[in-house]
Design an enzyme around this catalytic site. Structure first.
Site, PDB file in Angstrom:
ATOM      1  N   SER A  26       0.824  -1.213   0.000  1.00  0.00           N
ATOM      2  CA  SER A  26       0.000   0.000   0.000  1.00  0.00           C
ATOM      3  C   SER A  26       0.860   1.266   0.000  1.00  0.00           C
ATOM      4  CB  SER A  26      -0.916   0.009   1.227  1.00  0.00           C
ATOM      5  OG  SER A  26      -1.719  -1.148   1.225  1.00  0.00           O
TER       6      SER A  26
HETATM    7  N1  SAM Z   1       0.290  -5.481   4.287  1.00  0.00           N
HETATM    8  C1  SAM Z   1       0.882  -5.736   3.008  1.00  0.00           C
HETATM    9  C2  SAM Z   1       2.257  -5.130   2.872  1.00  0.00           C
HETATM   10  O1  SAM Z   1       2.726  -4.470   3.816  1.00  0.00           O
HETATM   11  O2  SAM Z   1       2.864  -5.334   1.812  1.00  0.00           O
HETATM   12  C3  SAM Z   1       0.015  -5.319   1.853  1.00  0.00           C
HETATM   13  C4  SAM Z   1      -1.143  -6.197   1.715  1.00  0.00           C
HETATM   14  S1  SAM Z   1      -1.994  -6.241   0.187  1.00  0.00           S
HETATM   15  C5  SAM Z   1      -2.688  -4.637   0.070  1.00  0.00           C
HETATM   16  C6  SAM Z   1      -3.334  -7.293   0.746  1.00  0.00           C
HETATM   17  C7  SAM Z   1      -2.933  -8.724   1.005  1.00  0.00           C
HETATM   18  O3  SAM Z   1      -4.028  -9.394   1.615  1.00  0.00           O
HETATM   19  C8  SAM Z   1      -2.601  -9.497  -0.255  1.00  0.00           C
HETATM   20  O4  SAM Z   1      -1.290  -9.986  -0.169  1.00  0.00           O
HETATM   21  C9  SAM Z   1      -3.632 -10.616  -0.279  1.00  0.00           C
HETATM   22  O5  SAM Z   1      -3.152 -11.840  -0.805  1.00  0.00           O
HETATM   23  C10 SAM Z   1      -3.957 -10.746   1.198  1.00  0.00           C
HETATM   24  N2  SAM Z   1      -5.219 -11.425   1.505  1.00  0.00           N
HETATM   25  C11 SAM Z   1      -6.414 -11.368   0.880  1.00  0.00           C
HETATM   26  N3  SAM Z   1      -7.320 -12.155   1.493  1.00  0.00           N
HETATM   27  C12 SAM Z   1      -6.690 -12.739   2.542  1.00  0.00           C
HETATM   28  C13 SAM Z   1      -7.082 -13.660   3.547  1.00  0.00           C
HETATM   29  N4  SAM Z   1      -8.308 -14.157   3.651  1.00  0.00           N
HETATM   30  N5  SAM Z   1      -6.160 -14.024   4.470  1.00  0.00           N
HETATM   31  C14 SAM Z   1      -4.897 -13.531   4.443  1.00  0.00           C
HETATM   32  N6  SAM Z   1      -4.472 -12.668   3.500  1.00  0.00           N
HETATM   33  C15 SAM Z   1      -5.347 -12.262   2.562  1.00  0.00           C
END
Ligand code: SAM
Length: 219
Positions: free
Chosen positions: A67
């Site tokens: 993000s």
């Molecule tokens: N926090 C991260 C960083 O610092 O790089 C950015 C996260 S990205 C915006 C959102 C993440 O949520 C993705 O990697 C996606 O695969 C994950 N995601 C989506 N649904 C999920 C779930 N049910 N459980 C765990 N992770 C999930």
């Protein structure tokens, strides 16, 4: 091209804090210190390294993003993390948010549904010497019961509503920071647990990838 020196990245980090975070209302000193310290360029793919400190999200592969720095900072500030806190992150992605949390909390637990991303993040976090972060590949909409309850839970993907297991795994007076809404736009919300009940405060509009899972969006 000659590789950029760590000193130049350090300078970019300072500028990111001064130009992107402070003028937009990030005032928590500990949060600003963490953003000045954590090397964001280590968490983006090599081909995007020049964009690491840009004022926008960056692709990390698998259709996911790290993000925008301001959004990471705002969510972190809203979490109000204290030194002895135990916090849970849903959506490890690159591992950057987990590293920021590890600078502020005692223990960080982070879950990711895509194993390749979790593995990469683990490698970077290990290389940087973080020992207070535990990662797991699982559906984070279920939380992580084993280490619950948590002082704070941060969800870095968007859900139609605050998942019940996450609300349940919060400590009394705990905070859940989560983007809530549909596929194209959401509201960043802070859900607080007080005397067994919950209050919800809306912070601002935002756009996140979906939380895919049992208590999130269906795939
Ligand atoms: N926090 C991260 C960083 O610092 O790089 C950015 C996260 S990205 C915006 C959102 C993440 O949520 C993705 O990697 C996606 O695969 C994950 N995601 C989506 N649904 C999920 C779930 N049910 N459980 C765990 N992770 C999930």
């Amino acid at each position: 091209m000659i590789a950029k020196q760590e000193k130049e990245f350090e300078q970019e980090r300072r500028l990111m804090v001064q130009k992107q975070l402070i003028p937009r209302g990030i005032t928590d000193k500990r949060v600003l210190e963490a953003f000045t310290k954590v090397p964001r360029h280590k968490f983006v793919p090599g081909r995007c390294i020049e964009e690491a400190y840009g004022d926008y999200p960056v692709s990390i592969g698998e259709g996911q993003t790290i993000s925008q720095p301001y959004m990471v900072a705002l969510m972190t500030q809203c979490l109000e993390v204290k030194e002895n806190d135990k916090v849970l992150e849903i959506g490890t992605g690159s591992g950057y948010q987990a590293a920021i949390l590890a600078e502020l909390a005692d223990k960080v637990y982070t879950t990711e549904r895509i194993s390749g991303l979790s593995k990469n993040a683990q490698g970077v976090l290990q290389e940087l010497g973080y020992t207070n972060i535990k990662l797991k590949v699982r559906d984070g909409s279920l939380g992580w019961e084993e280490f619950a309850p948590y002082d704070g839970i941060i969800v870095t993907c968007a859900a139609p509503s605050a998942p019940e297991p996450l609300k349940k795994q919060l400590k009394e007076n705990g905070r859940l920071v989560i983007p809530i809404g549909g596929s194209f736009s959401q509201t960043l919300s802070v859900v607080k647990k007080r005397k067994g009940g919950f209050s919800e405060e809306d912070i601002c509009g935002c756009v996140f990838v979906p939380l895919i899972g049992k208590y999130g969006c269906k795939q």
